[in-house]
Design a protein around this motif. Structure first.
Motif, PDB file in Angstrom:
ATOM      1  N   ALA A  96       0.831  -1.206   0.000  1.00  0.00           N
ATOM      2  CA  ALA A  96       0.000   0.000   0.000  1.00  0.00           C
ATOM      3  C   ALA A  96       0.865   1.254   0.000  1.00  0.00           C
ATOM      4  CB  ALA A  96      -0.942  -0.008   1.200  1.00  0.00           C
ATOM      5  N   LEU A  97       1.933   1.245   0.771  1.00  0.00           N
ATOM      6  CA  LEU A  97       2.830   2.399   0.768  1.00  0.00           C
ATOM      7  C   LEU A  97       3.437   2.622  -0.613  1.00  0.00           C
ATOM      8  CD1 LEU A  97       4.636   2.028   4.203  1.00  0.00           C
ATOM      9  CD2 LEU A  97       3.047   3.816   3.517  1.00  0.00           C
ATOM     10  N   LEU A  98       3.849   1.540  -1.246  1.00  0.00           N
ATOM     11  CA  LEU A  98       4.414   1.671  -2.595  1.00  0.00           C
ATOM     12  C   LEU A  98       3.385   2.169  -3.598  1.00  0.00           C
ATOM     13  CD1 LEU A  98       6.609  -1.519  -2.971  1.00  0.00           C
ATOM     14  CD2 LEU A  98       7.380   0.845  -3.010  1.00  0.00           C
ATOM     15  N   CYS A  99       2.200   1.605  -3.535  1.00  0.00           N
ATOM     16  CA  CYS A  99       1.173   1.905  -4.546  1.00  0.00           C
ATOM     17  C   CYS A  99       0.509   3.258  -4.354  1.00  0.00           C
ATOM     18  CB  CYS A  99       0.107   0.819  -4.541  1.00  0.00           C
ATOM     19  SG  CYS A  99       0.732  -0.787  -4.982  1.00  0.00           S
ATOM     20  N   VAL A 100       0.135   3.564  -3.146  1.00  0.00           N
ATOM     21  CA  VAL A 100      -0.663   4.760  -2.902  1.00  0.00           C
ATOM     22  C   VAL A 100       0.214   6.008  -2.765  1.00  0.00           C
ATOM     23  CG1 VAL A 100      -2.278   5.827  -1.289  1.00  0.00           C
ATOM     24  CG2 VAL A 100      -2.498   3.413  -1.861  1.00  0.00           C
ATOM     25  N   ILE A 101       1.291   5.900  -2.035  1.00  0.00           N
ATOM     26  CA  ILE A 101       2.103   7.082  -1.756  1.00  0.00           C
ATOM     27  C   ILE A 101       3.175   7.313  -2.818  1.00  0.00           C
ATOM     28  CG2 ILE A 101       3.721   8.109  -0.114  1.00  0.00           C
ATOM     29  CD1 ILE A 101       2.161   6.640   2.078  1.00  0.00           C
ATOM     30  N   GLU A 102       3.902   6.278  -3.171  1.00  0.00           N
ATOM     31  CA  GLU A 102       5.060   6.459  -4.038  1.00  0.00           C
ATOM     32  C   GLU A 102       4.773   6.242  -5.515  1.00  0.00           C
ATOM     33  OE1 GLU A 102       8.945   7.537  -4.684  1.00  0.00           O
ATOM     34  OE2 GLU A 102       7.983   7.485  -2.744  1.00  0.00           O
ATOM     35  N   PHE A 103       4.333   5.061  -5.885  1.00  0.00           N
ATOM     36  CA  PHE A 103       4.168   4.706  -7.292  1.00  0.00           C
ATOM     37  C   PHE A 103       2.785   4.094  -7.529  1.00  0.00           C
ATOM     38  CE2 PHE A 103       8.636   5.184  -7.631  1.00  0.00           C
ATOM     39  CZ  PHE A 103       9.235   4.484  -6.619  1.00  0.00           C
ATOM     40  N   PRO A 104       1.780   4.886  -7.902  1.00  0.00           N
ATOM     41  CA  PRO A 104       0.445   4.293  -8.099  1.00  0.00           C
ATOM     42  C   PRO A 104       0.412   3.204  -9.180  1.00  0.00           C
ATOM     43  CG  PRO A 104       0.294   6.673  -7.997  1.00  0.00           C
ATOM     44  CD  PRO A 104       1.750   6.331  -8.039  1.00  0.00           C
ATOM     45  N   VAL A 105       1.235   3.294 -10.197  1.00  0.00           N
ATOM     46  CA  VAL A 105       1.263   2.264 -11.234  1.00  0.00           C
ATOM     47  C   VAL A 105       2.522   1.435 -10.998  1.00  0.00           C
ATOM     48  CG1 VAL A 105       1.312   1.798 -13.702  1.00  0.00           C
ATOM     49  CG2 VAL A 105       0.079   3.788 -12.833  1.00  0.00           C
ATOM     50  N   THR A 106       2.361   0.350 -10.261  1.00  0.00           N
ATOM     51  CA  THR A 106       3.513  -0.456  -9.866  1.00  0.00           C
ATOM     52  C   THR A 106       3.089  -1.903  -9.639  1.00  0.00           C
ATOM     53  OG1 THR A 106       5.276  -0.678  -8.226  1.00  0.00           O
ATOM     54  CG2 THR A 106       3.190   0.094  -7.424  1.00  0.00           C
TER      55      THR A 106
END
Length: 140
Positions: A96-106
């Motif tokens: 969730a941290l990767l997807c929502v905060i940093e990289f939504p398309v990941t």
């Protein structure tokens, strides 16, 4: 032990292998870092391939951590008969941290999906086997 309890650690390990493959498939990054002597070679912002070096290192480190998490979960599931719910939560929070905060398309959404499967596996497991010296492999 149910099928999800067996498969979720395998999925985590497979995701680790994907991270390793992606990190090692990046052309010339490792050769360039080795040529620079590895010491702080990914932190050289003046290097032409700085971002390539940085994400190569990120994917390799993430692969190591996912491999550790997957093999630990597999061992705990084998010893106790249950998938540890904490591993599912770790994957959900990290993804969730990767997807929502940093990289939504990941690909971090895979971590969230595997984490949810892990929580389902932990919930379906029912009662766990008691952890004794014999089941923990501590008998001599």
């Amino acid at each position: 032990m149910n099928a999800l309890t067996r498969w979720v650690p395998r999925l985590i390990i497979a995701l680790a292998i994907v991270h390793f493959a992606y990190a090692l498939a990046t052309p010339n990054s490792w050769a360039d870092m080795a040529g620079d002597g590895f010491w702080a070679s990914a932190a050289d912002t003046a290097a032409a391939d700085y971002y390539k070096r940085e994400y190569t290192l990120y994917f390799f480190a993430a692969g190591i951590l996912l491999l550790a998490l997957g093999t630990l979960a597999r061992t705990l599931a084998h010893v106790t008969g249950r998938f540890p719910a904490q591993v599912g939560w770790y994957l959900i929070i990290s993804g969730a941290l990767l997807c929502v905060i940093e990289f939504p398309v990941t690909g971090g959404w895979l971590m969230v999906a595997i984490g949810v499967l892990g929580l389902v596996a932990a919930r379906r497991a029912g009662t766990a086997r008691p952890l004794t010296e014999a089941t923990a492999g501590l008998d001599r």
